[in-house]
Write an enzyme that holds these catalytic residues in place. Structure first.
Site: not given
Ligand code: A2P
Ligand code: MG
Ligand code: MG
Ligand code: MG
Length: 328
Positions: A44, A67, A123, A125-126, A128, A243, A257, A269
């Protein structure tokens, strides 16, 4: 927008390459849990350094909303990790960075966002969690001008080139420019193919996709919504903004979502994915049918959740979402 498009594609491909290298060698101690309890890896941080450096070299006046930040890489405590991230970034950059320049590059992503001007959102890495598992993840980059997304690029190293042959070639790059359509290319070739959403008139023919992680989007609620719409196909669960790519190229039809509690989504995101959908003929809104507003800072302060569907069925999906009292 053609030079921005080319620079963004190059940056995302280089960052994707870095992530692929890390995945092959990810070891204990290279995944850290952040204060919000989400994970971050050396990939990341390396990917954010690479993209920010490439953007800054081409567009020095543009700001970046990314991020990650460099906190855990600083000082004596961060030395080991910093050296790892530096050597990773330098394997893909044309001009090598040093320690100071690495931290500076990562922290160029700290802009607060806002209404006016040119701002990139990244982002690195989206998904992670998907990356660590070896599942789907994406490097997501978008250019927002005066609050509107004009360019979106997504690199998806584990995404099958053809969803009908999931074990076939993997690694896709998606790109959309406002008013110019959405395109897919393989990592191995610069040839682009235009993509469109499936033209669908009845929600009962649709297939859903949603998060793997139920705390990000309630699976229970999506099952109730599916039942109301007469959807019979099982939900496709996938990590990350991939997605949006699935729906944009017609592998699935609806992305739900159903964000829980008072969680606010981050702009990085959703910026690239939302343009990819719009340019492939779809509608992206929140659960109340409001457009996503990228002009309010680092978060989508005025939106709750995300609903993606073809214009012929979007309002029916929204009606079903409104009928279900969502889990908090
Ligand atoms: N409580 C939450 N509700 C929705 N999305 C979240 C939550 N916590 C983290 N995320 C974010 O959801 C994304 C992943 O989504 P998905 O589950 O659809 O793959 C990541 O970007 C993550 O953020 P982060 O990058 O800060 O970890
Ligand atoms: Mg993300
Ligand atoms: Mg990320
Ligand atoms: Mg993250």
């Amino acid at each position: 927008m053609s030079s921005e498009r080319a620079v963004a594609i190059n940056a995302v491909l280089k960052a994707s390459q870095l992530c692929q290298q890390v995945f092959r060698h990810l070891i204990d101690g290279e995944t850290i849990t952040k204060s919000d309890r989400t994970p971050v890896t050396v990939a990341d941080l390396g990917a954010q350094a690479v993209v920010n450096e490439i953007l800054h070299n081409s567009f020095p006046d543009d700001v970046i909303i990314g991020e990650e930040d460099s906190k855990i890489l600083r000082g004596e405590d961060g030395k080991q990790l910093r050296e790892k991230v530096l050597s990773l970034a330098n394997t893909v950059l044309d001009t090598p960075l040093d320690d100071e320049k690495l931290l500076e590059a990562i922290d160029r992503g700290s802009h607060p966002g806002g209404t006016q001007g040119r701002m990139w959102t990244l982002d690195p890495i989206d998904g992670t969690e998907g990356f660590i598992r070896g599942d789907q993840f994406a490097v997501c980059l978008a250019l927002i001008i005066d609050g509107h997304v004009q360019l979106g690029v997504m690199g998806c190293p584990n995404f099958p080139v053809d969803h009908k042959t999931p074990e076939g070639e993997k690694g896709c790059l998606f790109v959309a420019v406002k008013g110019q359509g959405s395109f897919q290319r393989k990592f191995t070739s610069a040839e682009e193919t235009q993509i469109r959403m499936t033209d669908i008139s009845s929600p009962s023919d649709a297939s859903f996709c949603e998060s793997v992680v139920a705390s990000h989007s309630s699976h229970e609620d999506s099952a109730k919504i599916a039942a109301l719409l007469g959807v019979t196909k099982p939900a496709i669960r996938m990590d990350s903004q991939c997605k949006y790519c699935s729906v944009a190229r017609g592998d699935a039809d609806i992305y739900l979502r159903l964000t829980r509690g008072d969680y606010l989504e981050n702009i990085w995101d959703h910026a690239s994915g939302s343009l990819l959908i719009q340019e492939a003929g779809g509608i992206v809104s929140d659960i109340y049918s409001k457009p996503l507003d990228f002009s309010l800072g680092r978060k989508l302060d005025n939106n709750k959740g995300v609903i993606v569907a073809h214009p012929k069925i979007h309002s029916q999906v929204i009606d079903a979402v409104q009928k279900v009292s969502l889990n908090k």
